[in-house]
Design a protein around this motif. Structure first.
Motif, PDB file in Angstrom:
ATOM      1  N   ARG A 267      -0.854   9.077  -3.934  1.00  0.00           N
ATOM      2  CA  ARG A 267      -1.767  10.061  -3.361  1.00  0.00           C
ATOM      3  C   ARG A 267      -1.042  11.352  -2.991  1.00  0.00           C
ATOM      4  N   LEU A 268       0.193  11.210  -2.498  1.00  0.00           N
ATOM      5  CA  LEU A 268       0.939  12.372  -2.032  1.00  0.00           C
ATOM      6  C   LEU A 268       1.583  13.162  -3.163  1.00  0.00           C
ATOM      7  N   PHE A 269       2.066  12.464  -4.188  1.00  0.00           N
ATOM      8  CA  PHE A 269       2.927  13.124  -5.174  1.00  0.00           C
ATOM      9  C   PHE A 269       2.365  13.157  -6.584  1.00  0.00           C
ATOM     10  N   THR A 270       1.132  12.701  -6.781  1.00  0.00           N
ATOM     11  CA  THR A 270       0.521  12.776  -8.109  1.00  0.00           C
ATOM     12  C   THR A 270      -0.905  13.298  -7.975  1.00  0.00           C
ATOM     13  N   PRO A 271      -1.478  13.811  -9.063  1.00  0.00           N
ATOM     14  CA  PRO A 271      -2.868  14.285  -9.024  1.00  0.00           C
ATOM     15  C   PRO A 271      -3.882  13.175  -9.256  1.00  0.00           C
TER      16      PRO A 271
ATOM     17  N   SER B 273      -6.778  10.563  -9.022  1.00  0.00           N
ATOM     18  CA  SER B 273      -8.037  10.689  -8.284  1.00  0.00           C
ATOM     19  C   SER B 273      -8.140   9.641  -7.184  1.00  0.00           C
ATOM     20  N   ALA B 274      -8.945   9.955  -6.169  1.00  0.00           N
ATOM     21  CA  ALA B 274      -9.127   9.045  -5.040  1.00  0.00           C
ATOM     22  C   ALA B 274      -9.807   7.753  -5.475  1.00  0.00           C
ATOM     23  N   SER B 275     -10.717   7.826  -6.453  1.00  0.00           N
ATOM     24  CA  SER B 275     -11.427   6.625  -6.901  1.00  0.00           C
ATOM     25  C   SER B 275     -10.468   5.600  -7.495  1.00  0.00           C
ATOM     26  N   VAL B 276      -9.494   6.066  -8.273  1.00  0.00           N
ATOM     27  CA  VAL B 276      -8.502   5.155  -8.858  1.00  0.00           C
ATOM     28  C   VAL B 276      -7.645   4.534  -7.768  1.00  0.00           C
ATOM     29  N   LEU B 277      -7.250   5.332  -6.800  1.00  0.00           N
ATOM     30  CA  LEU B 277      -6.411   4.819  -5.719  1.00  0.00           C
ATOM     31  C   LEU B 277      -7.179   3.845  -4.830  1.00  0.00           C
ATOM     32  N   ILE B 278      -8.469   4.087  -4.614  1.00  0.00           N
ATOM     33  CA  ILE B 278      -9.293   3.146  -3.859  1.00  0.00           C
ATOM     34  C   ILE B 278      -9.394   1.819  -4.602  1.00  0.00           C
TER      35      ILE B 278
ATOM     36  N   LEU C 160       0.815  -1.213   0.000  1.00  0.00           N
ATOM     37  CA  LEU C 160       0.000   0.000   0.000  1.00  0.00           C
ATOM     38  C   LEU C 160       0.848   1.263   0.000  1.00  0.00           C
ATOM     39  N   LEU C 161       2.165   1.112   0.112  1.00  0.00           N
ATOM     40  CA  LEU C 161       3.029   2.278  -0.060  1.00  0.00           C
ATOM     41  C   LEU C 161       2.860   2.895  -1.441  1.00  0.00           C
ATOM     42  N   LEU C 162       2.568   2.045  -2.445  1.00  0.00           N
ATOM     43  CA  LEU C 162       2.400   2.556  -3.808  1.00  0.00           C
ATOM     44  C   LEU C 162       1.225   3.529  -3.905  1.00  0.00           C
ATOM     45  N   PRO C 163      -0.011   3.132  -3.518  1.00  0.00           N
ATOM     46  CA  PRO C 163      -1.100   4.129  -3.589  1.00  0.00           C
ATOM     47  C   PRO C 163      -0.897   5.308  -2.645  1.00  0.00           C
ATOM     48  N   LEU C 164      -0.208   5.102  -1.522  1.00  0.00           N
ATOM     49  CA  LEU C 164       0.048   6.217  -0.612  1.00  0.00           C
ATOM     50  C   LEU C 164       0.970   7.244  -1.262  1.00  0.00           C
ATOM     51  N   LEU C 165       2.035   6.786  -1.901  1.00  0.00           N
ATOM     52  CA  LEU C 165       2.956   7.701  -2.579  1.00  0.00           C
ATOM     53  C   LEU C 165       2.275   8.380  -3.765  1.00  0.00           C
TER      54      LEU C 165
END
Length: 233
Positions: A165-169, A171-176, A158-163
């Motif tokens: 989320r922090l450093f790219t624009p 969307s939250a839906s894609v990261l979820i 989950l470090l991948l979606p966390l990073l």
């Protein structure tokens, strides 16, 4: 007038907690690297990572492959903080945390961490009850180690979606969706290892079906419902 114009045009939009958040994420990445090193480095005549592919006959050698207790303590604490950060940043109302102070943000992370820890404790108790009820003590030993190692590995993916989320624009839906996909892969691997370790359960398909419905499919459907609700928000 020029200074007033410049002040209006160039306003720092980064939340107050950004610096502390990035510092914590850097620490989490460093700890993750150390944990993976602890999994793959030689220990005795085997490697800890081999436990994830070890057949039942390797149970007698489990002591040679198990990492030290510090590995599990550090891994579980790091996993709890990592998951709590990701959940906090992807919550339906996460846009509101931008206005939080440093203390307010970390209090929010702490509240999420309490819920994550509670859910983890309940899930572990349910798994342990089923395992201790139907399985042999020798098999339980290797299952406990596999369960914790897989959990730590899954949490660190989950470090991948966390990073992102922090450093790219992104969307939250894609990261979820990405986080949910990683979770599904983790549960599939856990089911595979449990069926492989407790090989006698293959003769009782009804038990496997009940387990999948109660502990895998049901919670997954609930998480998908929560995720879809979050996206719709």
């Amino acid at each position: 007038m020029f200074e007033t114009y410049e002040e209006a045009q160039y306003v720092d939009s980064a939340p107050a907690y950004t610096d502390s958040l990035i510092a914590v994420v850097i620490v989490l990445v460093a700890v993750a690297v150390l944990l993976y090193h602890g999994l793959i480095r030689p220990r005795g005549r085997g490697r800890a990572l081999l436990l994830l592919t070890a057949p039942p006959r390797a149970i007698t050698r489990i002591g040679e492959m198990v990492p030290p207790i510090g590995f599990f303590v550090a891994g579980l604490v790091e996993s709890l903080l990592l998951v709590s950060l990701l959940v906090t940043l992807l919550l339906p109302g996460s846009s509101g945390i931008v206005s939080l102070s440093v203390v307010g943000f970390w209090l929010s992370v702490g509240r999420v961490a309490l819920w994550v820890a509670l859910l983890f404790a309940i899930a572990t108790l349910v798994q342990a009850w089923m395992v201790y009820t139907f399985c042999h003590p020798d098999q339980i030993s290797i299952w406990w180690v596999d369960y914790q190692i897989l959990l730590i590995i899954a949490a660190n993916t989950l470090l991948l979606p966390l990073l992102l989320r922090l450093f790219t624009p992104m969307s939250a839906s894609v990261l979820i969706a990405l986080s949910g996909g990683l979770y599904v892969v983790y549960r599939i691997l856990l089911c595979y290892r449990e069926i492989r370790i407790f090989s006698h359960l293959r003769h009782y398909p009804l038990h496997i079906i009940l387990y999948l419905c109660a502990c895998e499919i049901g919670p997954l459907l609930y998480l998908l419902r929560v995720a879809s609700h979050s996206v719709n928000q």
